[in-house]
Design a protein around this motif. Sequence first.
Motif, PDB file in Angstrom:
ATOM      1  N   UNK A   1     -14.897   0.674   3.295  1.00  0.00           N
ATOM      2  CA  UNK A   1     -14.055  -0.379   3.869  1.00  0.00           C
ATOM      3  C   UNK A   1     -14.366  -0.558   5.357  1.00  0.00           C
TER       4      UNK A   1
ATOM      5  N   UNK B   1      -7.526  -3.108   5.550  1.00  0.00           N
ATOM      6  CA  UNK B   1      -6.983  -2.324   4.435  1.00  0.00           C
ATOM      7  C   UNK B   1      -7.203  -0.839   4.702  1.00  0.00           C
TER       8      UNK B   1
ATOM      9  N   UNK C   1      -3.905  -5.679  -3.521  1.00  0.00           N
ATOM     10  CA  UNK C   1      -4.121  -5.850  -2.079  1.00  0.00           C
ATOM     11  C   UNK C   1      -5.534  -6.371  -1.827  1.00  0.00           C
ATOM     12  N   UNK C   2      -6.491  -5.854  -2.585  1.00  0.00           N
ATOM     13  CA  UNK C   2      -7.879  -6.311  -2.406  1.00  0.00           C
ATOM     14  C   UNK C   2      -7.980  -7.801  -2.784  1.00  0.00           C
TER      15      UNK C   2
ATOM     16  N   UNK D   1      -3.392  -1.203  -5.134  1.00  0.00           N
ATOM     17  CA  UNK D   1      -4.515  -1.463  -4.235  1.00  0.00           C
ATOM     18  C   UNK D   1      -5.384  -2.607  -4.740  1.00  0.00           C
TER      19      UNK D   1
ATOM     20  N   UNK E   1      -6.711  -9.756   0.016  1.00  0.00           N
ATOM     21  CA  UNK E   1      -7.658  -9.797   1.141  1.00  0.00           C
ATOM     22  C   UNK E   1      -8.727 -10.852   0.892  1.00  0.00           C
TER      23      UNK E   1
ATOM     24  N   UNK F   1       0.845  -1.196   0.000  1.00  0.00           N
ATOM     25  CA  UNK F   1       0.000   0.000   0.000  1.00  0.00           C
ATOM     26  C   UNK F   1       0.883   1.250   0.000  1.00  0.00           C
TER      27      UNK F   1
ATOM     28  N   UNK G   1     -11.165  -7.844   7.402  1.00  0.00           N
ATOM     29  CA  UNK G   1     -10.042  -7.666   6.482  1.00  0.00           C
ATOM     30  C   UNK G   1     -10.188  -6.367   5.685  1.00  0.00           C
ATOM     31  N   UNK G   2     -11.420  -6.072   5.279  1.00  0.00           N
ATOM     32  CA  UNK G   2     -11.620  -4.796   4.585  1.00  0.00           C
ATOM     33  C   UNK G   2     -11.237  -3.639   5.501  1.00  0.00           C
TER      34      UNK G   2
END
Lengths: 460, 480
Positions: free
Chosen positions: B206, B171, A398-399, A395, A402, A389, B167-168
């Motif tokens: 998020x 971030x 990264x998503x 990003x 996740x 990040x 998890x969101x």
Amino acid sequence: MNALLSTAISGLVLMFVGLFVKNRQSIKYFAIAALLVAFVANLFDVAWIIHHKQGYTAYEHMITVSLFTTVFNAVILGSTLVYYLLSGSEFEKVGENVAEYFALQFFILAGIMLATSFSNLLILFLAIEIMSIPQYILAGSDKHNLKSNEASLKYFLMGSFSTGILLMGIVLIYGGSGSFDLEHLGIGAMALSPLTLVGILLMVFAMSFKVSAAPFHFWTPDVYDGSPTVFTAFMATVVKAGGFVAFIRLFQIAFKGGIVSPQWELVLEVITAATLIIGNITAVYQQSVKRMLSYSSIAQAGFMLFALLSFNMRAEQGILLYAAAYSLATIGAFSVLLKMNDYTFDGFNGLARKEPLLAFGMTICLFSLAGIPLTAGFFAKYFVLAAAVQQGGMLWLVIIAIVCAAISVYYYFKVIIAMYFKAGDPEVATPSNAYKTMLVITVALVILLGIFPNLLLKWL
Amino acid sequence: MLTVLLILIPLLAGVITFGLKGAGPKILALLSSIATLGVALVALFQFRANPAATHVSAQWIPQLKANFEVGLDGMAAMLCLLTALAFVLVFVSIFSREYERSASFYGLMLLSQAGLTGVFVAADAMLFYVFWELALIPVYFLCSMWGGERRIPVTFKFFVYTFIGSLFMLVGIIYLYLHAGSFGYQDFIKGAAGLSASDQNWLFWLFFVAFAIKMPIFPLHTWQPDTYEQSPTPVTMILSGVMVKMGLFGVLRWLLPVLPHAAAGWADLVMILSIIGIVYASCIAIVQSDLKRMIAYSSIAHIGLMSAAIFAHNETSLQGVMVQMFNHGINIIGLWIIVDVIEQRLGIRNMKELGGIASKAPKIAIFLVVIALANVALPLTNGFIGEFLMFSGVFQVNVWFMAVAGLGIILSAVYMLNMIQRVIFGESNAVTSNVTDLTAGETFSLTLIVLLIVYLGVYPKPLLELVQGSSQAVLAAFGR
């Protein structure tokens, strides 16, 4: 340097120990002692570097020993020590040549020590080969098992291919830059020539193979599954971490100038995404815990690749923590697996009632692999994702990571569900008290690093 | 130091409990929960005298500038008290019961208490996140090991839902951290203020998804009725009494003050979703015949109103939400205790098979009626003041929102009174005629609850005063 020499010499000595020492237990203790010697030798290096506030080079600038190198070596040696203490006795079940197995692993360790300190592409090549060849042998060490033979051959053929590609990449980079020396490649300082770019891509492919990143991962499940489980644990953890650190050193130092070719970066981003997605989704469909752990190791490689994509301090901290967290948890999980007779998920049904400590140890290790807070895996994932990040522009990746982490919960928890919530009478070898103590220590380390990652990071 | 003790007592007791045998676990759990309640009360007084004294800070991970930083404000003090009280009520009401593998049961309960308290007192985002997960994991095991028949898939769904949300949020935390330079609460607020509007907008989602799943808000609620139904009832009490407050608390503490502009921008959408949830869940509650499912849906409706009121963000609505967080917690735990009593005595929860309990067990009937009326927000019960403030807060924003949300009051009266009618009145049958009345522990818990219901219904001032500072702090972020 000290650790490198120490492990190499120990490997040589161990080869002869097998000739004279017939008591296999003693060989294990010898290996553990040798490992401790290497650990202490490495500590001298750490102390030297901290005292002089700088690293040093050796052999005509072929090797550079930095603080990161030595701290990483300490993690590798520490993980191997945990592995020997937890699973060292299982070597005897594989075959006759216990001393040779230990010796081969010491050679692999020497390869890793070289991989953490190379500063010349030729040394990188040597390091990779020294790490790989003993693994081909270990994969096939269960000589009477067809699957083991197949694993060995497959690994050898694929490994040789990738080595060829690596060599080709090195040659092209040499052609483009006129140097083998990492510091003088200059590929981060100016726009790349097509020759160098192709060279870099070939090296990316070859290294991706070594760390089982998709789409170069296809050998992994078969080899991990076919190899004797006790060696799979070593391959999937310590060796993989070693491969990653070579990968990272290569690019972080070679691209020091700051100009990173977008083509190269895009390829690596796609590899990362593919590794995460393929590793996690295929792991969901596995019927055997051993194969699930193999695919999970691919999935975990996807996370480690984030450290490679980010050129910042956080990435260095991330890979160090990841190597420690992942190795400890996977070694722990495999050590429990080794006690089981049946590797299927159903084979774990009711383990919590029969052997509560094994089930608890496995659970914490799986928590760590899934990245649940208060275990080491959480901060490991945190650091590599934070590095990405911070780097910016990733990003989307990264998503994806996740979402994949959420998927991973599914297959890791399948084991936990089997152990705790399903009834069954699993066949399991009675663990010794020493083993139990060691498992508790491993779990404690996983939790300790999960609460205080600083314990490791402060050395950097 | 008291704030740390609030976490430390259940944490240590929880770890020790795993090693105990026989009646040891439940005795230690009860003692620990009583001690925590005592500390929570003292901490409350300490906060009233000197708020800064509740603040504790120590270095944790210097590389990340993450600190172990905890402290109380009015809302946190109230929620810590609710948590401590809830666990005492639960442990007292189940004291006479024997659980299989009771060491694990009580150990996990205590660990989740430590996690919940940690969430409410954390003043560092990383610490908040860690406690957020610590609260969740023991509950996963509790539901999966001691729950109903379909517990494994149901609890797994619950876990995956909340884990994805977390998890969101993670971030979001990472992104904000990179702009704030540390995980400190005040730094987060300052760091977020420098972000562009579009950044704030996606960051809002998020965080919001994580909180909305926990509350839960329509359409992220699907895990909730199943989980409440399948969980062992003591765990359902904690889930609905305390854990859903984590979501509301998260919005009030970590979303509105940190991302006020995005929150204002999305307020209408969130309010509409919340109000759909109120009407939808109330309608479904009416047709339920399973007691647990009915209360689960009623809880979705109540939480929906709280969420709508949060996003009305004016002082009236925010105060309403905060006091209602406490009151709803007390009331719903009361309802669950009674449901648990009925289920334990008769082995059924289906309202069609119940009836006539009043004549056999009058104590159960009296307590159920009082608590159910508090849940419907009858004036002079604790539910009234919160709902009144929330409705008038929503009214200030949009009359139509208030009008539709107001249907919830009528509908809740329908399903609650219907439930009273079917469960305790009417003819008794072969099963219900054997019901025995409350034990001492159950009577004690329910009496305490009813006293609180009446006290806070008649005299809500102390509670309102306690949360006033917190609601003003949230509003300050909006420049009001």
